[in-house]
Design an enzyme around this catalytic site. Structure first.
Site, PDB file in Angstrom:
ATOM      1  N   LYS A  53       0.645  -1.187  -0.039  1.00 20.23           N
ATOM      2  CA  LYS A  53       0.030   0.091  -0.087  1.00 20.23           C
ATOM      3  C   LYS A  53       0.723   1.398  -0.028  1.00 20.23           C
ATOM      4  O   LYS A  53       1.907   1.397   0.705  1.00 20.23           O
ATOM      5  CB  LYS A  53      -0.832  -0.090   1.225  1.00 20.23           C
ATOM      6  CG  LYS A  53      -2.077  -1.053   0.910  1.00 20.23           C
ATOM      7  CD  LYS A  53      -3.216  -0.939   2.108  1.00 20.23           C
ATOM      8  CE  LYS A  53      -4.168  -1.888   1.953  1.00 20.23           C
ATOM      9  NZ  LYS A  53      -5.103  -2.023   3.263  1.00 20.23           N
ATOM     10  N   GLY A  54       0.405   2.257  -0.833  1.00 11.36           N
ATOM     11  CA  GLY A  54       1.245   3.342  -0.926  1.00 11.36           C
ATOM     12  C   GLY A  54       2.603   3.224  -1.700  1.00 11.36           C
ATOM     13  O   GLY A  54       3.334   4.167  -2.125  1.00 11.36           O
ATOM     14  N   ARG A  57       4.018   1.276  -8.360  1.00 11.30           N
ATOM     15  CA  ARG A  57       3.893   0.019  -9.189  1.00 11.30           C
ATOM     16  C   ARG A  57       5.018  -1.009  -9.306  1.00 11.30           C
ATOM     17  O   ARG A  57       5.260  -1.874  -9.249  1.00 11.30           O
ATOM     18  CB  ARG A  57       3.015   0.500 -10.628  1.00 11.30           C
ATOM     19  CG  ARG A  57       2.399  -0.858 -11.127  1.00 11.30           C
ATOM     20  CD  ARG A  57       1.949  -0.524 -12.512  1.00 11.30           C
ATOM     21  NE  ARG A  57       1.250   0.832 -12.366  1.00 11.30           N
ATOM     22  CZ  ARG A  57       0.849   1.733 -13.465  1.00 11.30           C
ATOM     23  NH1 ARG A  57       1.524   1.238 -14.624  1.00 11.30           N
ATOM     24  NH2 ARG A  57       0.220   2.661 -13.516  1.00 11.30           N
ATOM     25  N   SER A 122      -0.888  11.009  -4.121  1.00 11.53           N
ATOM     26  CA  SER A 122      -0.869   9.533  -4.390  1.00 11.53           C
ATOM     27  C   SER A 122       0.141   8.994  -5.122  1.00 11.53           C
ATOM     28  O   SER A 122       0.557   9.748  -6.033  1.00 11.53           O
ATOM     29  CB  SER A 122      -2.346   9.195  -5.040  1.00 11.53           C
ATOM     30  OG  SER A 122      -2.461   7.963  -5.854  1.00 11.53           O
ATOM     31  N   SER A 124      -0.160   6.548  -7.034  1.00 12.05           N
ATOM     32  CA  SER A 124      -0.815   5.942  -8.197  1.00 12.05           C
ATOM     33  C   SER A 124      -0.802   6.760  -9.612  1.00 12.05           C
ATOM     34  O   SER A 124      -0.927   7.832  -9.367  1.00 12.05           O
ATOM     35  CB  SER A 124      -2.318   5.516  -7.939  1.00 12.05           C
ATOM     36  OG  SER A 124      -2.958   5.151  -9.360  1.00 12.05           O
ATOM     37  N   LYS A 153       6.717   7.010  -1.733  1.00 15.53           N
ATOM     38  CA  LYS A 153       6.516   7.055  -0.356  1.00 15.53           C
ATOM     39  C   LYS A 153       7.279   5.752   0.421  1.00 15.53           C
ATOM     40  O   LYS A 153       7.227   4.768  -0.207  1.00 15.53           O
ATOM     41  CB  LYS A 153       5.018   6.796  -0.011  1.00 15.53           C
ATOM     42  CG  LYS A 153       3.987   7.769  -0.487  1.00 15.53           C
ATOM     43  CD  LYS A 153       2.537   7.389  -0.373  1.00 15.53           C
ATOM     44  CE  LYS A 153       1.713   8.658  -0.914  1.00 15.53           C
ATOM     45  NZ  LYS A 153       0.230   8.198  -0.905  1.00 15.53           N
TER      46      LYS A 153
END
Ligand code: B16
Ligand code: MG
Length: 225
Positions: A53-54, A57, A122, A124, A153
Protein backbone atom coordinates in the site's frame (compact mmCIF):
# COMPACT_ATOMS: atom_id res chain seq x y z
CA UNK A 1 -21.40 29.98 6.65
CA UNK A 2 -20.25 26.69 8.16
CA UNK A 3 -20.02 26.37 11.92
CA UNK A 4 -16.60 24.84 11.33
CA UNK A 5 -15.31 28.34 10.67
CA UNK A 6 -15.36 28.84 14.47
CA UNK A 7 -13.10 25.87 15.06
CA UNK A 8 -9.60 26.67 16.17
CA UNK A 9 -7.85 24.78 13.41
CA UNK A 10 -4.16 25.47 13.27
CA UNK A 11 -3.74 24.28 9.68
CA UNK A 12 -4.19 25.65 6.17
CA UNK A 13 -4.29 22.62 3.92
CA UNK A 14 -5.28 18.99 3.77
CA UNK A 15 -3.67 16.34 1.58
CA UNK A 16 -5.59 13.16 0.87
CA UNK A 17 -4.06 9.89 -0.24
CA UNK A 18 -6.27 8.20 -2.84
CA UNK A 19 -6.31 4.39 -2.64
CA UNK A 20 -7.78 3.38 0.71
CA UNK A 21 -8.61 6.96 1.75
CA UNK A 22 -10.84 8.43 -0.94
CA UNK A 23 -11.69 5.23 -2.79
CA UNK A 24 -11.74 1.57 -1.89
CA UNK A 25 -9.44 0.61 -4.73
CA UNK A 26 -6.86 -1.18 -2.54
CA UNK A 27 -8.67 -4.51 -2.98
CA UNK A 28 -8.63 -4.04 -6.77
CA UNK A 29 -4.85 -3.56 -6.73
CA UNK A 30 -4.64 -6.73 -4.62
CA UNK A 31 -6.86 -8.72 -6.97
CA UNK A 32 -4.72 -7.70 -9.97
CA UNK A 33 -1.41 -8.43 -8.20
CA UNK A 34 -2.74 -11.86 -7.14
CA UNK A 35 -3.40 -12.70 -10.78
CA UNK A 36 0.18 -11.87 -11.71
CA UNK A 37 1.60 -13.83 -8.74
CA UNK A 38 -0.66 -16.75 -9.60
CA UNK A 39 1.16 -17.14 -12.94
CA UNK A 40 4.26 -17.95 -10.87
CA UNK A 41 2.28 -20.28 -8.57
CA UNK A 42 2.80 -17.77 -5.76
CA UNK A 43 0.06 -16.86 -3.26
CA UNK A 44 0.31 -13.20 -2.34
CA UNK A 45 -0.90 -12.92 1.25
CA UNK A 46 -3.07 -10.19 2.76
CA UNK A 47 -0.16 -9.26 5.05
CA UNK A 48 2.19 -8.93 2.10
CA UNK A 49 -0.41 -6.80 0.32
CA UNK A 50 -0.42 -4.43 3.31
CA UNK A 51 3.25 -3.77 2.55
CA UNK A 52 2.37 -2.78 -1.03
CA UNK A 53 0.00 0.00 0.00
CA UNK A 54 1.31 3.43 -0.98
CA UNK A 55 4.22 1.80 -2.83
CA UNK A 56 4.76 2.60 -6.54
CA UNK A 57 3.80 0.00 -9.14
CA UNK A 58 7.45 -0.64 -10.04
CA UNK A 59 8.56 -1.10 -6.42
CA UNK A 60 5.54 -3.30 -5.69
CA UNK A 61 6.43 -5.51 -8.68
CA UNK A 62 10.02 -5.86 -7.42
CA UNK A 63 8.84 -6.76 -3.92
CA UNK A 64 6.41 -9.43 -5.15
CA UNK A 65 9.04 -11.03 -7.41
CA UNK A 66 11.43 -11.14 -4.44
CA UNK A 67 8.83 -12.71 -2.12
CA UNK A 68 8.06 -15.27 -4.83
CA UNK A 69 11.79 -16.08 -5.13
CA UNK A 70 11.77 -15.07 -8.80
CA UNK A 71 14.52 -13.32 -10.66
CA UNK A 72 13.41 -11.34 -13.71
CA UNK A 73 15.08 -8.83 -16.02
CA UNK A 74 14.02 -5.18 -15.84
CA UNK A 75 12.09 -5.64 -19.08
CA UNK A 76 10.22 -8.69 -17.78
CA UNK A 77 9.30 -6.82 -14.59
CA UNK A 78 8.05 -3.89 -16.65
CA UNK A 79 5.91 -6.24 -18.76
CA UNK A 80 4.38 -7.88 -15.66
CA UNK A 81 3.69 -4.44 -14.15
CA UNK A 82 1.95 -3.43 -17.35
CA UNK A 83 -0.15 -6.61 -17.33
CA UNK A 84 -1.13 -5.85 -13.75
CA UNK A 85 -2.12 -2.32 -14.70
CA UNK A 86 -4.33 -3.54 -17.55
CA UNK A 87 -6.12 -5.89 -15.14
CA UNK A 88 -6.41 -3.13 -12.52
CA UNK A 89 -7.88 -0.62 -15.00
CA UNK A 90 -10.39 -3.24 -16.15
CA UNK A 91 -11.51 -3.68 -12.54
CA UNK A 92 -11.78 0.12 -12.17
CA UNK A 93 -13.91 0.46 -15.29
CA UNK A 94 -17.21 0.36 -13.39
CA UNK A 95 -16.21 2.81 -10.63
CA UNK A 96 -18.54 5.76 -10.15
CA UNK A 97 -19.44 8.47 -7.63
CA UNK A 98 -20.90 5.91 -5.23
CA UNK A 99 -17.49 4.26 -4.84
CA UNK A 100 -16.02 7.14 -2.86
CA UNK A 101 -15.49 5.81 0.66
CA UNK A 102 -18.27 6.61 3.17
CA UNK A 103 -18.22 10.16 4.50
CA UNK A 104 -15.18 11.34 2.59
CA UNK A 105 -17.02 13.60 0.12
CA UNK A 106 -19.07 15.28 2.89
CA UNK A 107 -15.88 15.88 4.86
CA UNK A 108 -14.16 17.36 1.79
CA UNK A 109 -17.20 19.60 1.23
CA UNK A 110 -16.97 20.89 4.79
CA UNK A 111 -13.25 21.60 4.32
CA UNK A 112 -13.95 23.50 1.10
CA UNK A 113 -16.61 25.63 2.80
CA UNK A 114 -14.09 26.74 5.42
CA UNK A 115 -11.58 27.78 2.76
CA UNK A 116 -9.00 25.10 3.50
CA UNK A 117 -6.76 24.23 0.56
CA UNK A 118 -7.10 20.66 -0.65
CA UNK A 119 -4.80 18.30 -2.56
CA UNK A 120 -4.48 14.64 -3.42
CA UNK A 121 -1.06 13.04 -2.90
CA UNK A 122 -1.03 9.54 -4.37
CA UNK A 123 1.60 7.08 -5.55
CA UNK A 124 -0.81 5.93 -8.22
CA UNK A 125 -0.23 6.85 -11.85
CA UNK A 126 -3.96 6.24 -12.31
CA UNK A 127 -5.04 8.75 -9.66
CA UNK A 128 -6.60 11.27 -12.06
CA UNK A 129 -8.51 8.56 -13.95
CA UNK A 130 -9.97 7.26 -10.67
CA UNK A 131 -10.89 10.74 -9.40
CA UNK A 132 -12.61 11.48 -12.70
CA UNK A 133 -14.59 8.26 -12.45
CA UNK A 134 -15.63 9.26 -8.91
CA UNK A 135 -16.56 12.71 -10.31
CA UNK A 136 -14.68 14.53 -7.56
CA UNK A 137 -11.48 15.66 -9.28
CA UNK A 138 -12.65 19.30 -9.29
CA UNK A 139 -12.80 19.38 -5.49
CA UNK A 140 -9.00 19.57 -5.28
CA UNK A 141 -6.65 22.42 -6.18
CA UNK A 142 -3.97 19.93 -7.21
CA UNK A 143 -3.60 16.20 -7.73
CA UNK A 144 0.01 15.09 -7.29
CA UNK A 145 0.24 11.55 -8.60
CA UNK A 146 2.79 8.87 -9.40
CA UNK A 147 3.57 10.51 -12.75
CA UNK A 148 4.81 13.66 -11.01
CA UNK A 149 7.28 12.21 -8.51
CA UNK A 150 10.52 10.31 -8.72
CA UNK A 151 10.61 8.90 -5.22
CA UNK A 152 8.04 6.57 -3.73
CA UNK A 153 6.48 6.95 -0.25
CA UNK A 154 7.94 6.90 2.46
CA UNK A 155 9.93 9.60 0.66
CA UNK A 156 8.06 12.89 1.30
CA UNK A 157 8.28 14.15 -2.31
CA UNK A 158 4.59 13.62 -3.18
CA UNK A 159 3.34 15.56 -0.13
CA UNK A 160 5.98 18.30 -0.34
CA UNK A 161 5.04 18.90 -4.00
CA UNK A 162 1.39 19.23 -3.01
CA UNK A 163 2.21 21.75 -0.25
CA UNK A 164 4.46 23.68 -2.59
CA UNK A 165 1.68 23.93 -5.16
CA UNK A 166 -0.82 25.02 -2.51
CA UNK A 167 1.76 27.58 -1.34
CA UNK A 168 1.58 26.49 2.29
CA UNK A 169 4.24 25.35 4.73
CA UNK A 170 4.45 21.59 5.33
CA UNK A 171 3.85 22.19 9.04
CA UNK A 172 0.46 23.75 8.15
CA UNK A 173 -0.72 20.59 6.35
CA UNK A 174 -2.49 17.46 7.55
CA UNK A 175 -2.19 14.25 5.53
CA UNK A 176 -4.83 11.49 5.51
CA UNK A 177 -3.25 8.10 4.80
CA UNK A 178 -4.10 4.41 4.98
CA UNK A 179 -0.57 3.03 4.56
CA UNK A 180 2.44 2.90 6.85
CA UNK A 181 4.65 4.10 3.99
CA UNK A 182 2.34 7.12 3.59
CA UNK A 183 2.30 7.95 7.32
CA UNK A 184 6.09 7.86 7.26
CA UNK A 185 6.13 10.07 4.15
CA UNK A 186 3.95 12.64 5.96
CA UNK A 187 6.26 12.56 8.99
CA UNK A 188 9.29 12.91 6.71
CA UNK A 189 7.58 15.95 5.16
CA UNK A 190 7.07 17.50 8.62
CA UNK A 191 3.28 17.18 8.32
CA UNK A 192 0.66 16.06 10.80
CA UNK A 193 -1.23 12.98 9.75
CA UNK A 194 -4.36 10.96 10.41
CA UNK A 195 -4.36 7.23 9.75
CA UNK A 196 -7.40 5.79 7.98
CA UNK A 197 -8.77 2.26 8.25
CA UNK A 198 -8.34 -0.73 10.49
CA UNK A 199 -4.72 -1.70 9.76
CA UNK A 200 -2.27 -1.10 12.60
CA UNK A 201 -0.62 2.20 11.71
CA UNK A 202 2.29 3.41 13.80
CA UNK A 203 3.24 7.02 14.57
CA UNK A 204 0.11 8.75 13.26
CA UNK A 205 -1.31 11.68 15.25
CA UNK A 206 -4.61 9.79 15.39
CA UNK A 207 -6.40 7.04 13.48
CA UNK A 208 -10.01 6.79 12.37
CA UNK A 209 -11.79 3.78 10.85
CA UNK A 210 -13.47 5.91 8.18
CA UNK A 211 -14.75 9.43 7.47
CA UNK A 212 -18.27 8.48 8.50
CA UNK A 213 -19.45 11.08 11.04
CA UNK A 214 -16.02 12.73 10.87
CA UNK A 215 -15.71 16.51 10.74
CA UNK A 216 -13.29 19.39 11.25
CA UNK A 217 -14.19 19.67 14.92
CA UNK A 218 -12.96 16.11 15.48
CA UNK A 219 -9.85 16.79 13.42
CA UNK A 220 -9.07 19.86 15.47
CA UNK A 221 -9.29 17.84 18.69
CA UNK A 222 -6.98 15.20 17.26
CA UNK A 223 -4.24 17.49 16.04
CA UNK A 224 -4.36 20.04 18.85
CA UNK A 225 -3.84 17.41 21.53
P1 B16 B 1 -0.67 2.49 -9.84
P2 B16 B 1 -2.01 5.58 -2.98
C1 B16 B 1 -0.92 3.56 -4.34
O1 B16 B 1 -1.87 4.57 -4.24
C2 B16 B 1 -1.51 2.23 -3.88
O2 B16 B 1 -1.72 2.25 -2.48
C3 B16 B 1 -0.54 1.12 -4.19
O3 B16 B 1 -1.07 -0.12 -3.81
C4 B16 B 1 -0.23 1.13 -5.69
O4 B16 B 1 0.74 0.14 -6.00
C5 B16 B 1 0.31 2.51 -6.07
O5 B16 B 1 -0.64 3.50 -5.73
C6 B16 B 1 0.62 2.61 -7.54
O6 B16 B 1 -0.58 2.58 -8.25
O7 B16 B 1 -0.25 1.11 -10.24
O8 B16 B 1 -2.12 2.80 -10.09
O9 B16 B 1 0.25 3.55 -10.40
O10 B16 B 1 -2.44 4.73 -1.83
O11 B16 B 1 -0.67 6.27 -2.80
O12 B16 B 1 -3.10 6.52 -3.46
MG1 MG C 1 -3.35 4.52 0.09
Amino acid sequence: MSSAININLDIKGLIFDLDGVIADTAHLHYKAWCQIACQWKFDLSVDQNEKLKGVSRKNAMQKIAKWAGKSFSEKELEDFAEQKNTLYLDYCESLSHKDALPGVVSFIDECRRTGLKLAVGSASKNAKIILQKLQIIDLFQIVVDGNMVEKSKPHPEVFLKAAQFLKINPSDCVVFEDSQAGIQAALNAGMKNIGIGSSDLLNCNAQIQSFEKYNLKKLSTQINN
